[in-house]
Design a protein around this motif. Structure first.
Motif, PDB file in Angstrom:
ATOM      1  N   LEU A 119     -15.105   5.051  -9.917  1.00 55.73           N
ATOM      2  CA  LEU A 119     -16.339   5.657  -9.573  1.00 55.73           C
ATOM      3  C   LEU A 119     -16.132   7.248  -9.949  1.00 55.73           C
ATOM      4  O   LEU A 119     -17.135   7.733 -10.772  1.00 55.73           O
ATOM      5  N   GLU A 120     -15.307   7.704  -9.621  1.00 57.79           N
ATOM      6  CA  GLU A 120     -14.868   9.099 -10.121  1.00 57.79           C
ATOM      7  C   GLU A 120     -14.673   9.491 -11.656  1.00 57.79           C
ATOM      8  O   GLU A 120     -15.402  10.373 -11.931  1.00 57.79           O
ATOM      9  N   GLU A 121     -14.006   8.718 -12.183  1.00 60.47           N
ATOM     10  CA  GLU A 121     -13.928   8.609 -13.484  1.00 60.47           C
ATOM     11  C   GLU A 121     -15.266   8.435 -14.311  1.00 60.47           C
ATOM     12  O   GLU A 121     -15.526   9.397 -15.160  1.00 60.47           O
ATOM     13  N   LEU A 132     -10.461  15.132 -15.534  1.00 62.97           N
ATOM     14  CA  LEU A 132      -9.114  15.332 -14.977  1.00 62.97           C
ATOM     15  C   LEU A 132      -9.158  15.032 -13.867  1.00 62.97           C
ATOM     16  O   LEU A 132      -9.909  15.778 -12.842  1.00 62.97           O
ATOM     17  N   TYR A 133      -8.484  14.032 -13.327  1.00 63.04           N
ATOM     18  CA  TYR A 133      -8.514  13.709 -12.035  1.00 63.04           C
ATOM     19  C   TYR A 133      -7.174  13.086 -11.401  1.00 63.04           C
ATOM     20  O   TYR A 133      -6.327  12.721 -12.286  1.00 63.04           O
ATOM     21  N   THR A 134      -7.214  12.858 -10.023  1.00 64.30           N
ATOM     22  CA  THR A 134      -5.946  11.966  -9.565  1.00 64.30           C
ATOM     23  C   THR A 134      -6.191  10.704  -8.722  1.00 64.30           C
ATOM     24  O   THR A 134      -7.372  10.832  -8.128  1.00 64.30           O
ATOM     25  N   TYR A 135      -5.332   9.954  -8.785  1.00 65.80           N
ATOM     26  CA  TYR A 135      -5.511   8.716  -7.889  1.00 65.80           C
ATOM     27  C   TYR A 135      -3.959   8.111  -7.686  1.00 65.80           C
ATOM     28  O   TYR A 135      -3.284   8.658  -8.387  1.00 65.80           O
ATOM     29  N   HIS A 136      -3.939   7.182  -6.991  1.00 65.71           N
ATOM     30  CA  HIS A 136      -2.736   6.343  -6.550  1.00 65.71           C
ATOM     31  C   HIS A 136      -2.481   5.220  -7.471  1.00 65.71           C
ATOM     32  O   HIS A 136      -3.579   4.373  -7.541  1.00 65.71           O
ATOM     33  N   THR A 150      -4.655  12.122 -14.259  1.00 66.90           N
ATOM     34  CA  THR A 150      -5.174  11.338 -15.672  1.00 66.90           C
ATOM     35  C   THR A 150      -6.207  12.142 -16.202  1.00 66.90           C
ATOM     36  O   THR A 150      -7.083  12.824 -15.593  1.00 66.90           O
ATOM     37  N   TYR A 151      -6.297  12.140 -17.431  1.00 66.06           N
ATOM     38  CA  TYR A 151      -7.266  12.832 -18.400  1.00 66.06           C
ATOM     39  C   TYR A 151      -7.909  11.731 -19.099  1.00 66.06           C
ATOM     40  O   TYR A 151      -7.197  10.883 -19.578  1.00 66.06           O
ATOM     41  N   GLU A 166      -0.022  10.404 -16.017  1.00 66.18           N
ATOM     42  CA  GLU A 166       1.231  10.147 -15.618  1.00 66.18           C
ATOM     43  C   GLU A 166       1.574  10.603 -14.165  1.00 66.18           C
ATOM     44  O   GLU A 166       0.531  11.396 -13.733  1.00 66.18           O
ATOM     45  N   PRO A 167       2.652   9.932 -13.364  1.00 67.73           N
ATOM     46  CA  PRO A 167       2.661  10.458 -11.792  1.00 67.73           C
ATOM     47  C   PRO A 167       2.898  11.679 -11.959  1.00 67.73           C
ATOM     48  O   PRO A 167       3.690  12.503 -12.762  1.00 67.73           O
TER      49      PRO A 167
END
Length: 168
Positions: A119-121, A132-136, A150-151, A166-167
């Protein structure tokens, strides 16, 4: 005759080349082989044919270029519905989840923390064409769940979201 003086025939006896001889039957017919090759040739004449060939080429390249010591990789999702929801996209290429390539995705899918990364993406793609966002997510090297940056950007001609992460 057609094109630049080339003959169109499914019989090797009518052609000025021996390129098809190995495919010919006892009467000189190359019917099925010729039809198959023409089908492959003209597959590129349609948007869907180009898209399918590009997807397969990208899949091979992306999977081939994954290094066993790296956690960075590309993946591709094809958007079916820019509004989101159930089955809003299909996972086309994903080196960390190869067995799920072809799976339908939903913007209601959550990561381990309860966040909604699809959803964010999609919201970022709709607003800016990129995000550009982060998630687990599962680490490619050891299957541990880690925070990932992630981009992602949108490639409109194929309705693709192309992403790399990438982590951290």
């Amino acid at each position: 005759f057609y094109g630049f003086g080339k003959k169109k025939s499914n019989n090797v006896n009518d052609l000025n080349s021996h390129i098809w001889d190995q495919w010919a039957d006892e009467d000189g017919s190359i019917g099925k082989a010729y039809g198959y090759q023409m089908g492959k040739k003209y597959e590129f004449k349609t948007k869907e044919g180009i898209k399918n060939q590009t997807t397969e080429h990208m899949r091979i390249m992306i999977h081939k270029h994954i290094h066993s010591d790296s956690n960075k990789y590309l993946w591709v999702n094809e958007v079916l519905n820019m509004q989101g929801g159930e089955n809003y996209a299909i996972r086309k290429i994903h080196p960390n989840l190869t067995d799920t390539e072809g799976m339908l995705l939903s913007t209601s899918m959550q990561d381990i923390t309860g966040a909604y990364p699809y959803l964010e993406e999609l919201e970022g793609i709709r607003e800016h064409g990129e995000i550009l966002y982060t998630y687990h997510f599962k680490n490619l090297l050891n299957d541990e769940i880690q925070l990932k940056v992630t981009y992602a950007c949108y490639y409109e001609p194929f309705q693709w979201i192309v992403a790399m992460g990438e982590p951290i």
